[in-house]
Design a protein around this motif. Structure first.
Motif, PDB file in Angstrom:
ATOM      1  N   LYS A 119      13.647 145.520  67.541  1.00 49.98           N
ATOM      2  CA  LYS A 119      14.199 145.813  68.161  1.00 49.98           C
ATOM      3  C   LYS A 119      13.420 145.675  70.198  1.00 49.98           C
ATOM      4  CE  LYS A 119      15.128 151.125  70.960  1.00 49.98           C
ATOM      5  NZ  LYS A 119      15.804 152.434  70.637  1.00 49.98           N
ATOM      6  N   PRO A 120      12.207 145.500  70.221  1.00 52.80           N
ATOM      7  CA  PRO A 120      11.384 144.626  71.416  1.00 52.80           C
ATOM      8  C   PRO A 120      11.563 143.076  71.040  1.00 52.80           C
ATOM      9  CG  PRO A 120       9.949 146.393  70.790  1.00 52.80           C
ATOM     10  CD  PRO A 120      11.251 146.407  69.582  1.00 52.80           C
ATOM     11  N   ALA A 121      11.989 142.992  70.160  1.00 57.99           N
ATOM     12  CA  ALA A 121      12.294 141.137  70.109  1.00 57.99           C
ATOM     13  C   ALA A 121      13.499 141.304  70.363  1.00 57.99           C
ATOM     14  CB  ALA A 121      12.121 140.610  68.886  1.00 57.99           C
ATOM     15  N   PHE A 122      14.570 141.704  69.609  1.00 52.39           N
ATOM     16  CA  PHE A 122      15.707 141.235  70.116  1.00 52.39           C
ATOM     17  C   PHE A 122      16.248 142.147  72.196  1.00 52.39           C
ATOM     18  CE2 PHE A 122      20.583 142.623  70.281  1.00 52.39           C
ATOM     19  CZ  PHE A 122      21.228 141.162  70.093  1.00 52.39           C
ATOM     20  N   ALA A 123      15.678 143.079  72.244  1.00 50.68           N
ATOM     21  CA  ALA A 123      15.600 142.137  74.112  1.00 50.68           C
ATOM     22  C   ALA A 123      14.887 142.174  74.760  1.00 50.68           C
ATOM     23  CB  ALA A 123      14.592 144.618  74.442  1.00 50.68           C
ATOM     24  N   ALA A 124      14.070 141.003  74.328  1.00 50.05           N
ATOM     25  CA  ALA A 124      13.487 140.197  74.812  1.00 50.05           C
ATOM     26  C   ALA A 124      14.144 139.116  74.786  1.00 50.05           C
ATOM     27  CB  ALA A 124      11.874 139.676  73.677  1.00 50.05           C
ATOM     28  N   LEU A 125      14.485 138.739  73.678  1.00 47.23           N
ATOM     29  CA  LEU A 125      15.753 137.441  73.521  1.00 47.23           C
ATOM     30  C   LEU A 125      16.490 138.001  74.541  1.00 47.23           C
ATOM     31  CD1 LEU A 125      17.338 135.216  72.321  1.00 47.23           C
ATOM     32  CD2 LEU A 125      17.776 136.796  70.685  1.00 47.23           C
ATOM     33  N   GLN A 126      17.372 139.447  74.695  1.00 48.55           N
ATOM     34  CA  GLN A 126      18.320 139.648  75.258  1.00 48.55           C
ATOM     35  C   GLN A 126      18.172 139.518  77.465  1.00 48.55           C
ATOM     36  OE1 GLN A 126      19.209 143.351  74.108  1.00 48.55           O
ATOM     37  NE2 GLN A 126      21.794 142.689  73.870  1.00 48.55           N
ATOM     38  N   LYS A 127      16.556 139.543  77.648  1.00 43.69           N
ATOM     39  CA  LYS A 127      16.199 139.936  78.428  1.00 43.69           C
ATOM     40  C   LYS A 127      16.168 138.337  79.011  1.00 43.69           C
ATOM     41  CE  LYS A 127      12.141 141.973  81.740  1.00 43.69           C
ATOM     42  NZ  LYS A 127      10.707 142.432  81.293  1.00 43.69           N
ATOM     43  N   LEU A 128      15.747 137.346  78.136  1.00 46.50           N
ATOM     44  CA  LEU A 128      14.963 135.759  78.398  1.00 46.50           C
ATOM     45  C   LEU A 128      16.704 135.228  78.736  1.00 46.50           C
ATOM     46  CD1 LEU A 128      12.638 135.578  76.112  1.00 46.50           C
ATOM     47  CD2 LEU A 128      11.885 134.367  78.445  1.00 46.50           C
ATOM     48  N   ARG A 129      17.871 135.617  77.993  1.00 37.11           N
ATOM     49  CA  ARG A 129      18.650 135.798  78.447  1.00 37.11           C
ATOM     50  C   ARG A 129      19.664 135.921  79.225  1.00 37.11           C
ATOM     51  NH1 ARG A 129      21.702 132.943  74.331  1.00 37.11           N
ATOM     52  NH2 ARG A 129      23.548 133.475  74.948  1.00 37.11           N
ATOM     53  N   ALA A 130      18.882 136.652  79.985  1.00 42.69           N
ATOM     54  CA  ALA A 130      19.641 137.053  81.217  1.00 42.69           C
ATOM     55  C   ALA A 130      19.059 135.847  82.448  1.00 42.69           C
ATOM     56  CB  ALA A 130      19.691 138.778  81.685  1.00 42.69           C
ATOM     57  N   ILE A 131      17.695 135.784  81.958  1.00 40.71           N
ATOM     58  CA  ILE A 131      16.665 134.920  82.694  1.00 40.71           C
ATOM     59  C   ILE A 131      17.903 133.110  82.951  1.00 40.71           C
ATOM     60  CG2 ILE A 131      15.350 133.674  84.103  1.00 40.71           C
ATOM     61  CD1 ILE A 131      13.471 136.621  82.322  1.00 40.71           C
ATOM     62  N   ASP A 132      17.674 133.054  81.908  1.00 40.81           N
ATOM     63  CA  ASP A 132      18.950 131.811  81.310  1.00 40.81           C
ATOM     64  C   ASP A 132      19.531 131.799  80.299  1.00 40.81           C
ATOM     65  OD1 ASP A 132      19.574 129.580  81.067  1.00 40.81           O
ATOM     66  OD2 ASP A 132      17.633 128.090  80.601  1.00 40.81           O
ATOM     67  N   ALA A 133      21.151 131.669  79.945  1.00 37.47           N
ATOM     68  CA  ALA A 133      21.936 132.377  79.671  1.00 37.47           C
ATOM     69  C   ALA A 133      22.182 130.885  78.390  1.00 37.47           C
ATOM     70  CB  ALA A 133      23.628 132.307  79.935  1.00 37.47           C
ATOM     71  N   ALA A 134      21.781 129.394  78.530  1.00 38.08           N
ATOM     72  CA  ALA A 134      21.305 128.992  77.681  1.00 38.08           C
ATOM     73  C   ALA A 134      19.448 129.138  76.796  1.00 38.08           C
ATOM     74  CB  ALA A 134      21.155 127.510  78.199  1.00 38.08           C
ATOM     75  N   PHE A 135      19.124 129.960  77.132  1.00 37.50           N
ATOM     76  CA  PHE A 135      17.631 130.073  76.063  1.00 37.50           C
ATOM     77  C   PHE A 135      18.043 130.642  74.587  1.00 37.50           C
ATOM     78  CE2 PHE A 135      14.139 132.943  74.427  1.00 37.50           C
ATOM     79  CZ  PHE A 135      13.002 132.332  74.859  1.00 37.50           C
ATOM     80  N   MET A 136      17.749 130.110  73.637  1.00 35.39           N
ATOM     81  CA  MET A 136      17.367 129.997  72.864  1.00 35.39           C
ATOM     82  C   MET A 136      16.100 129.352  72.234  1.00 35.39           C
ATOM     83  SD  MET A 136      20.325 131.183  72.146  1.00 35.39           S
ATOM     84  CE  MET A 136      20.481 130.987  69.924  1.00 35.39           C
ATOM     85  N   PRO A 137      15.772 130.960  71.366  1.00 33.80           N
ATOM     86  CA  PRO A 137      14.477 130.861  70.480  1.00 33.80           C
ATOM     87  C   PRO A 137      14.426 129.287  69.888  1.00 33.80           C
ATOM     88  CG  PRO A 137      15.624 132.352  68.976  1.00 33.80           C
ATOM     89  CD  PRO A 137      16.624 131.744  70.633  1.00 33.80           C
TER      90      PRO A 137
END
Length: 194
Positions: A119-137
């Motif tokens: 749950k926090p990992a997915f929230a972190a991914l969304q947060k990082l993608r909000a900073i940069d929409a191109a962010f991918m793990p």
């Protein structure tokens, strides 16, 4: 009784719960529900680790870069400690260093997934993608678990993007078959794997 309690210090009497302890514990209801004043105080003000105290003092002094250095130093033996990575992310955000926040985001996601904190990992991914929409793990072991979570959250487009990324960058990965199966299910060709 109240007068004695009120002036217990002047009368050189000890009480189990003085006014300061009562206030710190959160009042009579908190003390009663916790079972003791000491336990209520502990619940009201959880103990901080020495590192947390040091980082808090550095941040309060405006020394965020030094606080980051302290957390990184603590991470020398376990770069994927989820709690330390949470703390490091918060410090990067506080500093406002977008490139460093995104660069650390890769490690942060990997740490959260490894700790099975999806749950926090997915929230972190969304947060990082909000900073940069191109962010991918980048970590292949994190991609499929994050895609699974995206599917659970109804984020089909993100799940598909993650799965396609895994198949493009790591086609022979152990989770590639599961990724293909999820993509087929998203395309409506079969049921998703259980």
């Amino acid at each position: 009784g109240y007068v004695i309690y009120q002036f217990h210090q002047e009368l050189h009497l000890d009480v189990d719960v003085d006014f300061n302890t009562h206030r710190q514990a959160g009042g009579a209801v908190a003390i009663a529900s916790a079972g003791s004043a000491r336990r209520a105080v502990h619940q009201a003000t959880p103990q901080m680790t020495p590192l947390e105290r040091q980082v808090q003092a550095l941040v309060a002094a405006g020394k965020v870069r030094e606080a980051i250095a302290e957390v990184k130093d603590e991470m020398l033996y376990d770069r994927l400690d989820a709690d330390l990575n949470d703390q490091l992310h918060a410090l990067h955000m506080r500093l406002g260093d977008r490139p460093q926040t995104l660069a650390h985001g890769q490690q942060w996601l990997k740490a959260l997934v490894r700790a099975e904190r999806m749950k926090p990992a997915f929230a972190a991914l969304q947060k990082l993608r909000a900073i940069d929409a191109a962010f991918m793990p980048h970590d292949p072991d994190s991609i499929v678990p994050l895609a699974r979570r995206a599917l659970e959250q109804g984020e089909r487009a993100l799940a598909e993007t993650l799965l396609r990324q895994l198949l493009q960058s790591h086609p022979a990965h152990a989770l590639a078959a599961e990724a293909r199966s999820h993509l087929a299910a998203l395309a409506g060709r079969q049921q998703p794997p259980a």
